[in-house]
Enzyme design. Structure first.
Site, short mmCIF file in Angstrom:
data_model
loop_
_atom_site.label_atom_id
_atom_site.label_comp_id
_atom_site.label_asym_id
_atom_site.label_seq_id
_atom_site.Cartn_x
_atom_site.Cartn_y
_atom_site.Cartn_z
N HIS A 1 0.76 -1.15 0.10
CA HIS A 1 -0.02 -0.03 0.06
C HIS A 1 1.04 1.32 0.06
CE1 HIS A 1 -3.65 2.42 0.78
NE2 HIS A 1 -2.93 2.78 1.76
N GLU B 1 -2.18 -5.25 -4.42
CA GLU B 1 -2.80 -4.99 -3.07
C GLU B 1 -4.23 -5.40 -2.94
OE1 GLU B 1 -2.99 -0.66 -1.04
OE2 GLU B 1 -4.03 -0.97 -3.09
N ASN C 1 27.20 -22.33 -5.08
CA ASN C 1 28.04 -23.51 -5.28
C ASN C 1 27.70 -24.61 -4.05
OD1 ASN C 1 30.74 -24.48 -6.31
ND2 ASN C 1 31.02 -24.67 -4.05
#
Length: 691
Positions: free
Chosen positions: A48, A70, A412
């Site tokens: 908002h 929203e 990794n």
């Protein structure tokens, strides 16, 4: 007088990025099967705020996209919908999309349109394709010919930066000027002599004379819904009510001074140039957004400490000023005392200023829950992320530059380190793998560990790959520690196939190079079947260095104090000649190579006899070397200046500083000096024979 809103753009971007971080962290912690109302409210408030700020500054693509996000959040928090796992994924994708759009606009570029349109279509499908059960109640669609809106702002509305005029402009853009009638109530406007221009004393009645969903109108006023009284009524309902019921509360004062004529208000709004609410032209915006130039938040305690230090400095300066007015030798002791106090105050002020740039490493760790979640899904591995030492502080610049190496290490560990669920169960491990990020202070450094409980490094496979790629000779007899270091060689990878995660041989060498650029080091410890740990050591700050001043010929150089192991006097009996001009020295149970700075930098025409000179033993990249110097001068903190920015890059030099006498001293790059030396262990047999 118009206000230049562009001055607030940077604050909006910073707060919006923070809001996206909040949304992402809450979504990652959320369990769709057991959703906490406060979690949904927190995500909704962040979205908002972004939408409202974007609308205020005229960033409509962001405002419009955030509106659909929203809307779905609002239906979930109101109980109209139940949170689903696919909703969480969609919200996370929206966070990524918004982050990209904000970055584009921050750089002055037009945001991408294709990806937001795709995500918006998915939201629209959810919102309108499968209506919530709770929507069986009467909808907010206008059954009559429009809506009646009564807006009564609280007096402090203007102090919060909200401007009703801009809201009316946005409403007119949505419904059309011909369908919007605005009446202003000035009945509560005080006399001019008692008027406070920072307070709002007006109220408005707005008629929207076209059919439009109420939600599309509410989006205009949601930014001020807590700063005013808002009443929405359908014009169809108003038309069926009695005149007494529909008469506004301001009808008794509807004279020429009380209520403006709607046509005049609409005309005035229409005549106002629309460019006043639009963002600055992209062409005038910076071409490149520099993340390092953004502001940082500082705790009030650090600011108070800095103010106290400045106060102490002012007192000391005043004392010294009085001593200088009528100075004679009888006041020499007080002068020395004042200078000593000035030195102490300056040191404390320096420490206070440096603390302002210190930030908890949690800012760097916060990106990894999302990375681990997404990468785990992609690899089909269940991974738990554990973070320790999140409040450990380090310099903001160091933190920004270490983020990418940490990402490489985590990726990794997930791809190469952790086994699949089947292999873990077969090995008697838990189904879920664990990656641990740990940070702590050690001496003048910060240590960051990236550990996994996977299979550990496969030394046979690493050595075989390195041999196949010609990185090491087939006859090489390497220790496990030396084999572990092979993963940092350029072009090295043990992946059997190239993917978007690994296999191209790019990554670990970049990690080490980036860490060395920060005057840091990295090492790896691994145990077969138990897991691997990558250990990064970094200075707390790149701005100030604790250094050892040394003299070589007529020049003064500085060694980083954290790199020095010990200082000894050279004895020819302990030296061994290897090849060419290379010497090694036996220091207890190991041989260390000897480096002469006068030879490297060409400071002497005739090489001086090495006997009886000083040797500074330093450590860089986990290897010890001995650097020959003429004398040790002392230790002091120095401010690092970039030699590359002010002159050019010089091999073996990491920076420069200005000493107290105004001369320039160069700071030695220990890692760079060490990389130019032939490894000692290859010649250890010859050294022993020379002895």
């Amino acid at each position: 007088m118009s206000v230049d809103l562009s001055q607030f753009h940077q604050v909006f971007f910073e707060e919006s990025f923070e809001g996206l971080d909040v949304m992402e962290s809450q979504l990652l912690e959320m369990d769709p099967a057991d959703v906490d109302d406060e979690t949904v409210n927190t995500i909704f408030r962040a979205a908002h705020s972004i939408k409202g700020g974007a609308g205020t500054f005229g960033f409509m693509p962001i405002s419009e996209f955030t509106h659909v996000v929203e809307t779905l959040l609002d239906e979930i928090r109101s109980g109209q919908r139940v949170m689903q796992p696919e909703y969480v994924d969609l919200f996370l994708q929206s966070v990524d999309c918004l982050r990209g759009m904000l970055s584009d606009m921050q750089q002055g570029n037009e945001p991408e349109k294709e990806r937001p349109a795709q995500l918006r279509a998915e939201f629209e499908t959810i919102l309108h394709g499968a209506a919530p059960v709770a929507e069986a109640a009467p909808t907010e669609e206008a059954k009559g010919s429009g809506w009646l809106i009564r807006l009564t702002p609280y007096p402090d509305l203007l102090r919060t930066g909200n401007e009703p005029f801009r809201m009316f402009r946005e409403l007119i853009d949505i419904v059309g000027e011909e369908h919007c009638e605005i009446e202003a109530d000035t009945s509560k406007l005080p006399e001019f002599t008692s008027l406070n221009p920072e307070e709002c004393h007006l109220a408005w009645q707005i008629r929207v004379t076209r059919e439009i969903p109420l939600a599309d109108i509410k989006v205009v006023f949601e930014w001020v819904e807590d700063e005013c009284d808002l009443v929405y009524e359908s014009l169809g309902d108003v038309a069926t009510a009695s005149p007494e019921e529909t008469a506004p509360a301001v009808s008794d004062t509807s004279d020429a001074e009380g209520i403006q004529v709607p046509e005049k208000v609409a005309a005035a709004i229409a005549e106002t140039p629309k460019k006043s609410v639009e963002p600055a032209a992209p062409a005038k915006a910076p071409k490149k957004a520099n993340a390092e130039s953004s502001s940082i938040r500082v705790s009030i305690d650090k600011v108070d400490s800095l103010i106290n230090m400045v106060g102490e400095l002012v007192i000391t300066q005043s004392m010294l000023g009085q001593l200088g007015q009528d100075f004679d030798l009888s006041r020499l002791a007080k002068l020395q005392e004042g200078l000593s106090q000035l030195e102490q105050n300056t040191r404390e002020l320096q420490e206070s200023v440096m603390k302002i740039r210190m930030m908890p490493i949690s800012f760097a760790f916060s990106r990894f829950p999302r990375l681990v979640r997404d990468l785990g899904n992609q690899l089909g591995k269940k991974v738990n992320l554990v973070t320790l030492g999140e409040q450990t502080e380090l310099d903001k610049t160091v933190m920004e530059k270490i983020s990418d190496p940490l990402v490489h290490l985590v990726r990794n560990s997930m791809d190469h380190g952790l086994e699949t669920t089947e292999k873990r169960l077969a090995a008697g491990k838990s189904a879920d793998g664990t990656i641990t990020l740990n940070a702590y202070h050690q001496g003048g450094n910060i240590v960051i560990e990236v550990a996994d409980d996977g299979a550990g490094l496969n030394e046979e496979k690493i050595l075989k790959k390195a041999t196949e790629k010609g990185l090491v000779p087939e006859s090489a007899n390497l220790t496990p520690e030396e084999i572990h270091q092979l993963v940092f060689l350029p072009g090295f990878s043990t992946a059997d196939a190239v993917s978007d995660i690994s296999g191209r041989g790019v990554g670990m060498d970049v990690v080490r190079r980036n860490i060395q650029a920060l005057n840091g080091s990295i090492e790896v410890r691994s145990s077969r079947g138990t897991g691997s740990t990558f250990i990064i050591r970094l200075p707390l700050t790149l701005a100030i260095l604790d250094g050892q001043l040394v003299q070589v010929c007529e020049e003064t150089y500085i060694f980083p104090l954290v790199s020095i192991v010990e200082s000894i006097q050279i004895s020819r009996r302990s030296l061994n000649h290897v090849t060419g001009s290379q010497y090694v020295m036996q220091l207890r149970d190991e041989y260390i190579p000897i480096v002469r700075l006068d030879e490297i930098f060409g400071l002497r025409d005739n090489v001086q006899d090495i006997d009886e000179l000083m040797l500074v033993v330093v450590e860089g990249d986990n290897e010890k070397i001995g650097i020959v110097v003429d004398d040790l001068l002392g230790q002091q903190q120095v401010v690092i200046k970039s030699l590359e920015q002010n002159y050019t890059k010089v091999s073996g030099i990491s920076g420069a500083t200005i000493l107290g006498d105004g001369t320039v001293a160069l700071i030695i790059d220990i890692s760079s000096i060490g990389r130019n030396i032939t490894p000692v262990k290859k010649h250890q047999g010859k050294s022993d024979q020379a002895a």
